[in-house]
Write a protein that holds these residues in place. Sequence first.
Motif, mmCIF file in Angstrom:
data_model
loop_
_atom_site.group_PDB
_atom_site.id
_atom_site.type_symbol
_atom_site.label_atom_id
_atom_site.label_comp_id
_atom_site.label_asym_id
_atom_site.label_seq_id
_atom_site.Cartn_x
_atom_site.Cartn_y
_atom_site.Cartn_z
ATOM 1 N N ARG A 149 38.706 28.158 39.912
ATOM 2 C CA ARG A 149 39.054 26.697 39.458
ATOM 3 C C ARG A 149 38.420 26.314 38.133
ATOM 4 N NH1 ARG A 149 39.997 23.332 43.987
ATOM 5 N NH2 ARG A 149 40.450 24.502 45.845
ATOM 6 N N LYS A 150 39.106 25.272 37.764
ATOM 7 C CA LYS A 150 38.618 24.672 36.420
ATOM 8 C C LYS A 150 38.801 23.181 36.880
ATOM 9 C CE LYS A 150 39.653 24.943 31.502
ATOM 10 N NZ LYS A 150 40.363 25.597 30.335
ATOM 11 N N ASP A 151 37.726 22.347 36.305
ATOM 12 C CA ASP A 151 37.665 21.040 36.387
ATOM 13 C C ASP A 151 38.150 20.516 37.934
ATOM 14 O OD1 ASP A 151 37.049 20.772 33.912
ATOM 15 O OD2 ASP A 151 39.035 20.728 32.934
ATOM 16 N N GLY A 152 37.896 21.356 38.865
ATOM 17 C CA GLY A 152 38.049 20.849 40.330
ATOM 18 C C GLY A 152 39.482 21.394 40.767
ATOM 19 N N ARG A 153 40.480 21.909 39.692
ATOM 20 C CA ARG A 153 41.850 22.506 40.402
ATOM 21 C C ARG A 153 41.698 23.856 40.183
ATOM 22 N NH1 ARG A 153 45.818 18.976 37.101
ATOM 23 N NH2 ARG A 153 47.126 19.647 38.695
ATOM 24 N N ARG A 154 42.475 24.239 41.325
ATOM 25 C CA ARG A 154 42.623 25.844 41.431
ATOM 26 C C ARG A 154 43.748 26.288 40.378
ATOM 27 N NH1 ARG A 154 44.049 27.737 47.305
ATOM 28 N NH2 ARG A 154 46.085 27.367 46.511
ATOM 29 N N VAL A 155 43.302 27.272 39.412
ATOM 30 C CA VAL A 155 43.927 27.737 38.334
ATOM 31 C C VAL A 155 44.591 29.148 38.647
ATOM 32 C CG1 VAL A 155 43.031 26.063 36.864
ATOM 33 C CG2 VAL A 155 41.949 28.313 37.020
ATOM 34 N N GLY A 156 43.988 29.777 39.528
ATOM 35 C CA GLY A 156 44.401 31.163 40.055
ATOM 36 C C GLY A 156 43.645 31.822 40.742
ATOM 37 N N PHE A 157 43.710 33.225 41.025
ATOM 38 C CA PHE A 157 43.152 34.078 41.910
ATOM 39 C C PHE A 157 42.724 35.602 41.328
ATOM 40 C CE2 PHE A 157 46.077 31.369 44.278
ATOM 41 C CZ PHE A 157 45.263 30.742 45.348
ATOM 42 N N LYS A 158 41.663 35.882 41.538
ATOM 43 C CA LYS A 158 40.958 37.102 41.172
ATOM 44 C C LYS A 158 40.623 38.042 42.211
ATOM 45 C CE LYS A 158 39.473 37.356 36.250
ATOM 46 N NZ LYS A 158 38.281 37.342 35.562
ATOM 47 N N LEU A 159 41.215 39.312 41.961
ATOM 48 C CA LEU A 159 40.753 40.347 43.120
ATOM 49 C C LEU A 159 39.482 40.857 42.663
ATOM 50 C CD1 LEU A 159 44.245 42.237 42.402
ATOM 51 C CD2 LEU A 159 43.673 40.765 44.502
ATOM 52 N N ILE A 160 38.564 41.055 43.710
ATOM 53 C CA ILE A 160 37.375 41.713 43.444
ATOM 54 C C ILE A 160 37.130 42.877 44.317
ATOM 55 C CG2 ILE A 160 34.877 41.391 43.263
ATOM 56 C CD1 ILE A 160 35.448 38.565 42.994
ATOM 57 N N ASP A 161 37.009 44.275 43.835
ATOM 58 C CA ASP A 161 36.941 45.663 44.453
ATOM 59 C C ASP A 161 35.488 45.364 45.054
ATOM 60 O OD1 ASP A 161 36.123 48.277 44.667
ATOM 61 O OD2 ASP A 161 38.254 48.840 43.972
ATOM 62 N N LEU A 162 35.382 45.743 46.238
ATOM 63 C CA LEU A 162 33.950 45.658 47.034
ATOM 64 C C LEU A 162 33.162 46.928 46.729
ATOM 65 C CD1 LEU A 162 35.326 44.218 50.546
ATOM 66 C CD2 LEU A 162 34.052 42.986 48.518
ATOM 67 N N SER A 163 34.244 47.815 46.362
ATOM 68 C CA SER A 163 33.349 49.125 46.068
ATOM 69 C C SER A 163 32.675 49.307 44.814
ATOM 70 C CB SER A 163 34.034 50.322 46.081
ATOM 71 O OG SER A 163 34.376 50.886 47.546
ATOM 72 N N SER A 164 33.314 48.621 43.392
ATOM 73 C CA SER A 164 32.903 49.009 42.326
ATOM 74 C C SER A 164 32.598 47.499 41.361
ATOM 75 C CB SER A 164 34.010 49.392 41.653
ATOM 76 O OG SER A 164 35.266 48.344 41.278
ATOM 77 N N GLY A 165 33.279 46.405 42.197
ATOM 78 C CA GLY A 165 32.840 45.296 41.599
ATOM 79 C C GLY A 165 33.881 44.936 40.386
ATOM 80 N N ARG A 166 34.842 45.756 40.341
ATOM 81 C CA ARG A 166 36.163 45.415 39.070
ATOM 82 C C ARG A 166 36.850 44.493 39.859
ATOM 83 N NH1 ARG A 166 41.112 47.798 38.748
ATOM 84 N NH2 ARG A 166 40.937 48.804 40.454
ATOM 85 N N GLU A 167 37.265 43.495 38.445
ATOM 86 C CA GLU A 167 38.216 42.577 38.958
ATOM 87 C C GLU A 167 39.471 42.480 38.046
ATOM 88 O OE1 GLU A 167 35.936 38.881 37.465
ATOM 89 O OE2 GLU A 167 34.361 39.101 39.126
ATOM 90 N N GLU A 168 40.335 41.852 38.507
ATOM 91 C CA GLU A 168 41.829 41.692 38.133
ATOM 92 C C GLU A 168 42.474 40.376 38.477
ATOM 93 O OE1 GLU A 168 44.424 42.317 35.913
ATOM 94 O OE2 GLU A 168 43.902 44.352 36.005
ATOM 95 N N TRP A 169 43.055 40.096 37.621
ATOM 96 C CA TRP A 169 43.952 38.760 38.032
ATOM 97 C C TRP A 169 45.085 38.989 38.752
ATOM 98 C CZ3 TRP A 169 42.833 33.651 37.009
ATOM 99 C CH2 TRP A 169 42.028 33.357 36.104
ATOM 100 N N LEU A 170 45.092 38.405 39.889
ATOM 101 C CA LEU A 170 46.265 38.293 40.673
ATOM 102 C C LEU A 170 47.400 37.443 40.453
ATOM 103 C CD1 LEU A 170 47.930 39.436 43.486
ATOM 104 C CD2 LEU A 170 46.784 37.672 44.631
ATOM 105 N N ALA A 171 47.062 36.136 39.856
ATOM 106 C CA ALA A 171 48.042 35.035 39.924
ATOM 107 C C ALA A 171 46.984 34.099 38.979
ATOM 108 C CB ALA A 171 48.710 34.745 40.898
ATOM 109 N N ARG A 172 47.897 33.405 38.395
ATOM 110 C CA ARG A 172 47.175 32.162 37.528
ATOM 111 C C ARG A 172 48.536 31.005 37.281
ATOM 112 N NH1 ARG A 172 44.106 34.178 32.481
ATOM 113 N NH2 ARG A 172 44.909 36.738 32.914
ATOM 114 N N VAL A 173 48.202 29.769 37.359
ATOM 115 C CA VAL A 173 49.113 28.929 36.928
ATOM 116 C C VAL A 173 49.708 29.084 35.930
ATOM 117 C CG1 VAL A 173 49.257 26.422 36.525
ATOM 118 C CG2 VAL A 173 47.785 26.923 38.315
#
Length: 165
Positions: free
Chosen positions: A39-63
């Motif tokens: 979220r940015k300024d209270g609005r949903r701007v996207g989604f990030k994936l978080i790997d439970l084993s490594s903590g690695r992150e990747e964008w799934l989608a954004r506005v």
Amino acid sequence: MRIAVTGRPGVGKTTLCMRVYESLKDKMTIAGFVTKELRKDGRRVGFKLIDLSSGREEWLARVGEGRVRVGKYAVNVEGFERFLESVNTKADLIIIDEVGPMELKSEKFVGFVERLMDKEKLLFTIHLKSKHRLLERIRKEFRVYVIDEANRDKVAEEIIEIFEG
């Protein structure tokens, strides 16, 4: 036990997955991923994936604009598929949050989930209404919980007890 959790957007499916993960991570190996909304300024701007084993992150989608879209979101199919390549599937419990319209834009993801379907301990979150063939199969083969604000804490505790065995 193979369990799927569903409910309307924002009801707490990812939070439930994280409660299960935090409660059981010292008792068994857990792998997979959760999808956090950003979220940015209270609005949903996207989604990030978080790997439970490594903590690695990747964008799934954004506005914004993109080749593959779901509603106002551009889906990062290529990044998602690269992310999946290193998700550990050799664990006592696999959590996949979520099997939904954005993720299902990737045929590699569909195959990834189908290969997991014979495992004994699975926790998936699934889209409430989509009629995709994979979601229909999960609804048939898994114990499905529909959560809301009133029952989500009780359901989380029940799922933890089931996986503790």
